[in-house]
Structure formats: C-alpha cells, structure tokens
Design an enzyme around this catalytic site. Structure first.
Site, PDB file in Angstrom:
ATOM      1  N   ASP A  54      -4.975  -7.661  -8.023  1.00 18.69           N
ATOM      2  CA  ASP A  54      -5.061  -7.300  -6.607  1.00 18.69           C
ATOM      3  C   ASP A  54      -3.675  -7.137  -5.982  1.00 18.69           C
ATOM      4  OD1 ASP A  54      -4.472 -10.017  -6.798  1.00 18.69           O
ATOM      5  OD2 ASP A  54      -6.107 -10.674  -5.505  1.00 18.69           O
TER       6      ASP A  54
ATOM      7  N   ASP B 193       3.188 -10.649  -6.096  1.00 22.26           N
ATOM      8  CA  ASP B 193       4.132 -11.138  -5.100  1.00 22.26           C
ATOM      9  C   ASP B 193       5.372 -11.665  -5.838  1.00 22.26           C
ATOM     10  OD1 ASP B 193       4.431 -11.825  -2.177  1.00 22.26           O
ATOM     11  OD2 ASP B 193       4.633 -13.830  -3.025  1.00 22.26           O
TER      12      ASP B 193
ATOM     13  N   PHE C 278       0.840 -11.753   5.177  1.00 19.08           N
ATOM     14  CA  PHE C 278      -0.348 -12.144   4.424  1.00 19.08           C
ATOM     15  C   PHE C 278      -1.485 -11.177   4.743  1.00 19.08           C
ATOM     16  CE2 PHE C 278      -4.100 -14.594   3.326  1.00 19.08           C
ATOM     17  CZ  PHE C 278      -3.726 -15.110   2.100  1.00 19.08           C
ATOM     18  N   VAL C 279      -2.104 -10.642   3.685  1.00 22.16           N
ATOM     19  CA  VAL C 279      -3.168  -9.661   3.890  1.00 22.16           C
ATOM     20  C   VAL C 279      -4.496 -10.123   3.274  1.00 22.16           C
ATOM     21  CG1 VAL C 279      -1.628  -7.667   4.071  1.00 22.16           C
ATOM     22  CG2 VAL C 279      -2.455  -8.377   1.810  1.00 22.16           C
TER      23      VAL C 279
ATOM     24  N   ARG D  90     -12.933 -11.201   1.551  1.00 21.44           N
ATOM     25  CA  ARG D  90     -12.854 -10.329   0.372  1.00 21.44           C
ATOM     26  C   ARG D  90     -13.655  -9.047   0.571  1.00 21.44           C
ATOM     27  NH1 ARG D  90     -10.586 -13.428  -3.740  1.00 21.44           N
ATOM     28  NH2 ARG D  90     -11.169 -15.620  -3.796  1.00 21.44           N
TER      29      ARG D  90
HETATM   30  P1  IMP Z   1       2.373 -14.272  -7.369  1.00 25.90           P
HETATM   31  O1  IMP Z   1       2.226 -15.238  -8.510  1.00 25.90           O
HETATM   32  O2  IMP Z   1       3.344 -14.792  -6.345  1.00 25.90           O
HETATM   33  O3  IMP Z   1       2.727 -12.869  -7.805  1.00 25.90           O
HETATM   34  O4  IMP Z   1       1.001 -14.307  -6.607  1.00 25.90           O
HETATM   35  C1  IMP Z   1       0.017 -13.412  -6.763  1.00 25.90           C
HETATM   36  C2  IMP Z   1      -1.302 -14.024  -6.322  1.00 25.90           C
HETATM   37  O5  IMP Z   1      -1.198 -14.705  -5.068  1.00 25.90           O
HETATM   38  C3  IMP Z   1      -2.325 -12.932  -6.120  1.00 25.90           C
HETATM   39  O6  IMP Z   1      -3.048 -12.699  -7.294  1.00 25.90           O
HETATM   40  C4  IMP Z   1      -3.170 -13.474  -4.981  1.00 25.90           C
HETATM   41  O7  IMP Z   1      -4.249 -14.222  -5.501  1.00 25.90           O
HETATM   42  C5  IMP Z   1      -2.254 -14.364  -4.195  1.00 25.90           C
HETATM   43  N1  IMP Z   1      -1.689 -13.671  -2.996  1.00 25.90           N
HETATM   44  C6  IMP Z   1      -0.413 -13.279  -2.821  1.00 25.90           C
HETATM   45  N2  IMP Z   1      -0.244 -12.681  -1.622  1.00 25.90           N
HETATM   46  C7  IMP Z   1      -1.453 -12.686  -1.029  1.00 25.90           C
HETATM   47  C8  IMP Z   1      -1.919 -12.178   0.257  1.00 25.90           C
HETATM   48  O8  IMP Z   1      -1.193 -11.609   1.090  1.00 25.90           O
HETATM   49  N3  IMP Z   1      -3.253 -12.363   0.501  1.00 25.90           N
HETATM   50  C9  IMP Z   1      -4.095 -12.976  -0.368  1.00 25.90           C
HETATM   51  N4  IMP Z   1      -3.690 -13.448  -1.568  1.00 25.90           N
HETATM   52  C10 IMP Z   1      -2.383 -13.313  -1.894  1.00 25.90           C
HETATM   53 MG    MG Z   2      -5.082 -12.757  -7.726  1.00 25.02          MG
END
Ligand code: IMP
Ligand code: MG
Length: 178
Positions: free
Chosen positions: A99, A102, A151-152, A164
C-alpha cells in the site's frame, strides 16, 4: 455519522487511482510478458490495491497474502509475520504489492524474508511512496503516487483499523487525533 465526515482533504480521488492502477497494470503486463507472475500482497493494507491491480494485468497470474504486524506510527523496524504465505515461491517471478512505503523498514524485512525462499525474481510495486522518508535504501520497481508527509487513509490504508473502505486517499480531520 458517515465515514466521509471524518475526512479533511481528498489527496487522490478514486478516478485518478483507477487510471493510475490501469497504467501500472499495462506496464507490468508488458514487463512480465512470457513469465508467470505471482503477486504477493501485504495484509491488510495492500488488499484493495491488489484486487484492482490484478484485474489490470493481462497475463496469467497467481496470488498469495503475507500478514505482518504494522507499527502504527511508532516502534518501527520490528516486523512480525502473523500469516505466512500459503504457497512456495521458489523459482517463481514474485511481485510484492504494497500500500505504502515510508521508511522502507517493513519492506526491507519482507524482502530479506522472501529472498531466502529463492524466487526466480522479486519485484516491488507500491501504490503510495514517500521516498524522502527512507531510512533503508530499497529499489522500488513500480510506484503509483509520491505523496506528501501527511498521514493518509483510504483504499486499504487505515487509522486504528478504520477507513480502509474509503474509495480514495485522504487525510483525516486533525480533531480526530486529539
Ligand atoms: P515503513 O516500514 O516505514 O515503510 O512503513 C510502511 C507501513 O506503515 C505501511 O505498510 C503502512 O502499513 C504503514 N503506514 C505508513 N504510512 C501510513 C499512512 O500514512 N497511513 C496508514 N498507514 C501508513
Ligand atoms: Mg502495510
């Protein structure tokens, strides 16, 4: 109380999402022609993107789901598998469908975990991306949209398990976080 009443701003309307996913599907179709593609989505956020993307790919394909615990904003880096894949990926052309990326920590973990299982290839496709937030460098093959640092929710993405099912990507009313 309707769900959309919690929304602050719609960042990506559903028509734009659909058009972009169709374009990604066409690119993937072109890139994977002649290979059997195996889509793996990360539960639960990737589900909505997966079903639309799969229908935009004009190739024979199979799919599977990997469940992981998400960090919900804090305690990054600790990823736990809550539901393993049903099928072996050994020798298969795997495309991970996420999805949002980050920091990249989640995907770096998943990538390492999947590579051990010896797929023929391992591609990464994400609907949303915040490349400027990366902590670990990770090559992403297909990106839907780069988004700003807010945050989205929607189209699979949740806040506390909700939102969702919104058909667009949006920010929440800041009053909700108080
Ligand atoms: P990462 O490990 O920092 O790349 O985090 C990715 C995960 O964090 C995604 O798979 C989402 O589940 C969650 N996440 C990151 N940003 C958002 C957001 O803005 N909204 C909702 N979930 C998020
Ligand atoms: Mg995820």
């Amino acid at each position: 109380m309707k769900l959309h009443e919690d929304i602050d701003q719609v960042l990506i309307p559903s028509a734009k999402l659909r058009a972009r996913i169709r374009a990604l599907g066409r690119r993937i179709t072109r890139d994977y022609t002649g290979r059997d593609i195996h889509l793996i989505t990360i539960l639960r956020g990737g589900l909505f993107f997966l079903t639309d993307l799969a229908r935009a790919i004009d190739l024979p394909l199979s799919l599977d789901c990997l469940g992981i615990s998400s960090y919900a904003g804090q305690a990054q880096g600790t990823v736990r598998i809550t539901k393993d894949l049903d099928d072996s990926i050994r020798g298969r052309h795997v495309l991970v469908v996420e999805d949002i990326i980050d920091t990249g920590l989640t995907l770096a973990y998943i990538r390492r975990n999947l590579l051990v299982r010896e797929p023929a290839s391992l591609g990464i496709c994400t609907l949303l991306d915040r490349p400027y937030r990366r902590i670990v460098d990770i090559r992403v093959d297909y990106v839907g949209f780069e988004i700003p640092d807010a945050f989205v929710v929607g189209f699979g993405l949740d806040w506390r398990g909700r939102y969702r099912n919104l058909p667009y990507i949006a920010t929440l009313n800041p009053e909700l976080y108080r």
